[in-house]
Scaffold this motif. Sequence first.
Motif: not given
Length: 117
Positions: A11-32
């Motif tokens: 998820l962090l890799d996808r965030l840094l590449r700017g290709v994070l999907l909204p569902e993945e953003a929620e997953q990343l926020a939950g993990a944080v």
Amino acid sequence: MTTQPERLQHLLDRLLRGVLLPEEAEQLAGAVRDLERRADVSDAVAKGNLRHVKQLIPAVRAAEARVHELEAEVSRLTAGQCTHSLAICETHHAKPVPGCPYPRCVAARATGRAATA
């Protein structure tokens, strides 16, 4: 199936590449948020442990002082026995005893070697 750290890295890799999907953003926020909660719990446990250790320090110091007192008393009593019996000096202490009047202990104290060696 990926492990939680691997998923977080993905998820962090996808965030840094700017290709994070909204569902993945929620997953990343939950993990944080989960990591923050775990860090808070770990911090609270560590602070509790530190308080407990600090409370034990006086007891440990008192025990160490008592051990030193008892060691000094054993030395004093052993040296007192030596004044009455050379056999005690020869058999009951390998280390030189302060106050022992016999030549073995006097020489051992001077050289730092065992009294019965």
